[in-house]
Design an enzyme around this catalytic site. Sequence first.
Site, mmCIF file in Angstrom:
data_model
loop_
_atom_site.group_PDB
_atom_site.id
_atom_site.type_symbol
_atom_site.label_atom_id
_atom_site.label_comp_id
_atom_site.label_asym_id
_atom_site.label_seq_id
_atom_site.Cartn_x
_atom_site.Cartn_y
_atom_site.Cartn_z
ATOM 1 N N GLY A 32 0.782 -1.235 0.000
ATOM 2 C CA GLY A 32 0.000 0.000 0.000
ATOM 3 C C GLY A 32 0.811 1.280 0.000
ATOM 4 O O GLY A 32 0.331 2.314 0.467
ATOM 5 N N HIS A 38 1.237 1.236 -13.399
ATOM 6 C CA HIS A 38 2.081 0.129 -13.848
ATOM 7 C C HIS A 38 3.542 0.565 -13.759
ATOM 8 O O HIS A 38 3.887 1.659 -14.216
ATOM 9 C CB HIS A 38 1.727 -0.260 -15.287
HETATM 10 C C1 GRF Z 1 3.505 -1.112 -7.472
HETATM 11 O O1 GRF Z 1 4.791 -1.363 -7.967
HETATM 12 C C2 GRF Z 1 2.565 -0.875 -8.621
HETATM 13 O O2 GRF Z 1 3.174 -0.289 -9.715
HETATM 14 C C3 GRF Z 1 2.137 -2.266 -8.964
HETATM 15 O O3 GRF Z 1 2.067 -2.936 -7.723
HETATM 16 C C4 GRF Z 1 2.915 -2.319 -6.771
HETATM 17 C C5 GRF Z 1 2.100 -1.977 -5.580
HETATM 18 O O4 GRF Z 1 2.848 -1.547 -4.480
HETATM 19 N N1 GRF Z 1 0.936 -2.244 -9.754
HETATM 20 P P1 GRF Z 1 2.127 -0.920 -3.205
HETATM 21 O O5 GRF Z 1 1.158 -1.950 -2.658
HETATM 22 O O6 GRF Z 1 1.428 0.339 -3.631
HETATM 23 O O7 GRF Z 1 3.244 -0.636 -2.226
#
Ligand code: GRF
Length: 207
Positions: A12, A110
């Site tokens: 998160g 992404h």
């Molecule tokens: C991020 O790298 C995002 O780009 C991908 O999943 C990851 C999520 O990380 N879709 P977090 O849970 O926001 O720390």
Amino acid sequence: MLKIAVLVSGGGTNLQAIIDAQQRGEIINGEIACVISSKTTAYALERAKKAGLATEVLLRKQFATMEDYDAALLGLLEKYQIDLIVLAGFMTIISDNIVSHYPNQIMNIHPSLIPSFCGDGFYGLHVHEAVLEKGVKVTGATVHFVNEICDGGPIILQKAVEVQQEDTPETLQLRVMEQAEWKILPQAISLFCQGRLEVSGTQVKIV
Ligand code: GRF
């Protein structure tokens, strides 16, 4: 004020970036109405609770069919009268049914410069492993609208990040988050909430 649902599955940190931006007054004309997690153990849920946000947990395996799962998700989105759905590390596939209910109202972050290193199998650390394997010198992150093609929807914002020779997938992932993801996701949300994103075919204009 537009109502935002943030869908999460993991740590998160992107959710945290949105919360911090909201607290700094940088999400203009929008507010997080709920955080929906696909995992009971997601640390993102703790972040949401700390910020005093409503949380919901929706497990795919609780539902026999995708249709039942979709109905439950749509029910939650209607309950909170959601205008914008933000996928912030959400690991459950969003069906075409949900996409058609919210055309150009679902955005995803992404961790690469789309159309490079995206599509099936490109998620999490795999993206950064592929970047290092290929030897590209520049990577980055992309915020895009979600359509029926995996990572194929109209691109809203992108930010480039330099790859360093000594990078590991982990160090690169962190730099892409710090320098790109945590900046462009709140920016894209704020632009959406101000009605400043104009979509025409595959292109998004900021007006
Ligand atoms: C991020 O790298 C995002 O780009 C991908 O999943 C990851 C999520 O990380 N879709 P977090 O849970 O926001 O720390």
